[in-house]
Scaffold this motif. Structure first.
Motif, PDB file in Angstrom:
ATOM      1  N   ALA A 232       0.835  -1.208   0.000  1.00 30.87           N
ATOM      2  CA  ALA A 232       0.000   0.000   0.000  1.00 30.87           C
ATOM      3  C   ALA A 232       0.865   1.252   0.000  1.00 30.87           C
ATOM      4  N   TYR A 233       1.925   1.242   0.791  1.00 30.62           N
ATOM      5  CA  TYR A 233       2.819   2.406   0.851  1.00 30.62           C
ATOM      6  C   TYR A 233       3.485   2.658  -0.499  1.00 30.62           C
ATOM      7  N   LEU A 234       3.958   1.579  -1.131  1.00 33.39           N
ATOM      8  CA  LEU A 234       4.631   1.724  -2.428  1.00 33.39           C
ATOM      9  C   LEU A 234       3.646   2.159  -3.514  1.00 33.39           C
ATOM     10  N   ILE A 239       6.173   8.462  -6.644  1.00 30.46           N
ATOM     11  CA  ILE A 239       7.599   8.339  -6.959  1.00 30.46           C
ATOM     12  C   ILE A 239       8.043   6.876  -6.867  1.00 30.46           C
ATOM     13  N   GLN A 240       7.661   6.218  -5.747  1.00 32.78           N
ATOM     14  CA  GLN A 240       8.039   4.818  -5.565  1.00 32.78           C
ATOM     15  C   GLN A 240       7.362   3.922  -6.604  1.00 32.78           C
ATOM     16  N   ALA A 241       6.091   4.203  -6.883  1.00 27.85           N
ATOM     17  CA  ALA A 241       5.357   3.388  -7.857  1.00 27.85           C
ATOM     18  C   ALA A 241       5.972   3.519  -9.243  1.00 27.85           C
ATOM     19  N   ILE A 246       5.093  -0.084 -10.859  1.00 24.76           N
ATOM     20  CA  ILE A 246       3.892  -0.769 -10.388  1.00 24.76           C
ATOM     21  C   ILE A 246       2.714   0.196 -10.410  1.00 24.76           C
ATOM     22  N   MET A 247       1.516  -0.329 -10.244  1.00 30.30           N
ATOM     23  CA  MET A 247       0.312   0.477 -10.319  1.00 30.30           C
ATOM     24  C   MET A 247       0.278   1.541  -9.225  1.00 30.30           C
ATOM     25  N   TYR A 248       0.013   2.781  -9.622  1.00 25.87           N
ATOM     26  CA  TYR A 248      -0.114   3.881  -8.665  1.00 25.87           C
ATOM     27  C   TYR A 248      -1.587   4.186  -8.443  1.00 25.87           C
ATOM     28  N   LEU A 249      -1.992   4.226  -7.186  1.00 27.47           N
ATOM     29  CA  LEU A 249      -3.374   4.529  -6.826  1.00 27.47           C
ATOM     30  C   LEU A 249      -3.395   5.711  -5.875  1.00 27.47           C
ATOM     31  N   PRO A 250      -3.866   6.867  -6.318  1.00 22.52           N
ATOM     32  CA  PRO A 250      -3.927   8.038  -5.441  1.00 22.52           C
ATOM     33  C   PRO A 250      -4.743   7.751  -4.173  1.00 22.52           C
TER      34      PRO A 250
END
Length: 393
Positions: A232-234, A239-241, A246-250
């Protein structure tokens, strides 16, 4: 609430340090520590109250080593986990975040379902508890609520999800819906709802079956919670995503704080639930834990990784299914039922002495504490493999 207080101080005043709660990492540690302290401090009082009310576990003699010594141990200890989890979440999470609200609803919903089951067992002296069909109905309703919340509305999330071995590690549920236009959109929602309902129901019942030894379900769920918190944090950090591709979820980064509270509550409960247990979580905890893990994974779009991450749940569930249907098949075909495992769920197979049908040799019982530790180690290995799949494309 503390988060919102600091946000008010940050925006309305110039008090130094008021912006510290903006950092997810800060709130992760505070939330976990608070949940542990609440479980440790209030856990003892709750256990004492359960003992005073004579809310003890009824034990059937199944021929397991040390089983009868657990008779009278307080049950319904899942209240300790839920109270610690919910209070820490309310203190340090952003309560305007829809994902946080969905987690609160899920925890209360499944906690109430498990409490009703324990209440019938303890106070009405009905060992069967709440009929299975009612449990399934309530789990299905929660699944529908979660699915519709996520796939409908003006701020709905995408139907993309994470899956290993596919290009980009992404899979769109829309591919499972035939047709085009409005028909495809409607079928897409139906497919999504059915899958989410199945995942929540399976995971909730899987954790319920796993809860059969001191600290077993607690440790397994904590390991899954840590993994989901990291993911969840990543996934909630752009930036990390982007760096990890990997998939970024706001807004999903807030789920790292939720899972920190969840793991903290389990760690505090383990103080009393480790061998020899002073309290059992009962269905109040076991039904809720799997459901919380499932909903969290769905929110951060990692639900298709659950069969690997929660492989212990899968093994426990399939051991029961295989045992039941093999016994019925053998009884119909040969007139006498035959078992594959000495006893199910799977952890009891290792705890019971007898002839192992797979290797056709006598097998001695393994001590309960050793079985639990080995299952924890398997869970850790599965958690590592789950994280590794993010880079397997």
């Amino acid at each position: 609430m503390i988060y919102h207080l600091f946000e008010y101080l940050r925006t309305a005043t110039n008090i130094p340090g008021a912006g510290v709660m903006q950092y997810i990492s800060t709130r992760v540690f505070l939330c976990a520590a608070t949940a542990i302290l609440i479980a440790l401090i209030w856990g003892k009082r709750i256990i004492g109250r359960l003992q005073k009310q004579q809310i003890g576990e009824t034990i059937r003699d199944l021929g397991l080593e040390g089983q009868l010594s657990k008779k009278g141990t307080p049950t319904m200890g899942g209240l300790i986990i839920l109270i610690s989890f919910l209070i820490s979440m309310l203190l340090f999470c952003d309560l305007t975040n829809k994902y946080v609200l969905l987690m609160i609803v899920s925890a209360l919903w499944l906690g109430a379902l498990g409490f009703a089951d324990d209440y019938i067992k303890v106070f009405r002296k009905n060992k069967e508890g709440l009929p299975g069909k009612y449990k399934i109905v309530f789990q299905i309703v929660l699944g529908v609520i979660v699915a519709l919340t996520l796939c409908l509305g003006p701020d709905r999330i995408t139907t993309l999800t994470t899956i290993p071995f596919f290009k980009g590690n992404e899979f769109d549920y829309a591919w499972l819906a035939p047709g085009s236009g409005m028909l495809k959109d409607a079928l897409q929602v139906v497919v999504f709802v059915v899958i989410i309902v199945f995942i929540i129901t399976a995971c909730s019942n899987g954790s319920n079956l796993t809860d059969g030894m001191d600290g077993l379900a607690t440790g397994v769920c904590a390991i899954a919670g840590i993994t989901l918190g990291v993911l969840a944090y990543l996934g909630g950090n752009s930036i990390q995503a982007n760096y990890l591709n990997i998939m970024y979820l706001p807004q999903s980064g807030e789920m790292a704080i939720v899972m920190a509270g969840f793991v903290g509550a389990l760690a505090g409960f383990l103080w009393y639930n480790s061998y020899p247990a002073q309290v059992f979580m009962g269905d109040t905890g076991s039904l809720a834990l799997g459901g919380i893990i499932a909903v969290a994974a769905i929110i951060i779009r990692k639900e298709l990784l659950l069969p690997l991450l929660c492989g212990v749940f899968v093994a426990e569930s399939f051991s029961v299914i295989i045992q039941r249907y093999y016994f019925k098949y053998h009884r119909i075909k040969h007139g006498e039922g035959k078992r594959i495992f000495k006893m199910t769920p799977l952890h009891h197979h290792f705890q019971k002495e007898g002839i192992d049908s797979l290797i056709k040799k006598p097998v001695r019982a393994i001590p309960e504490a050793k079985i639990v530790m080995r299952f924890w180690l398997v869970s850790i290995l599965l958690a590592i493999l789950t994280v590794m799949t993010l880079k397997i494309r």
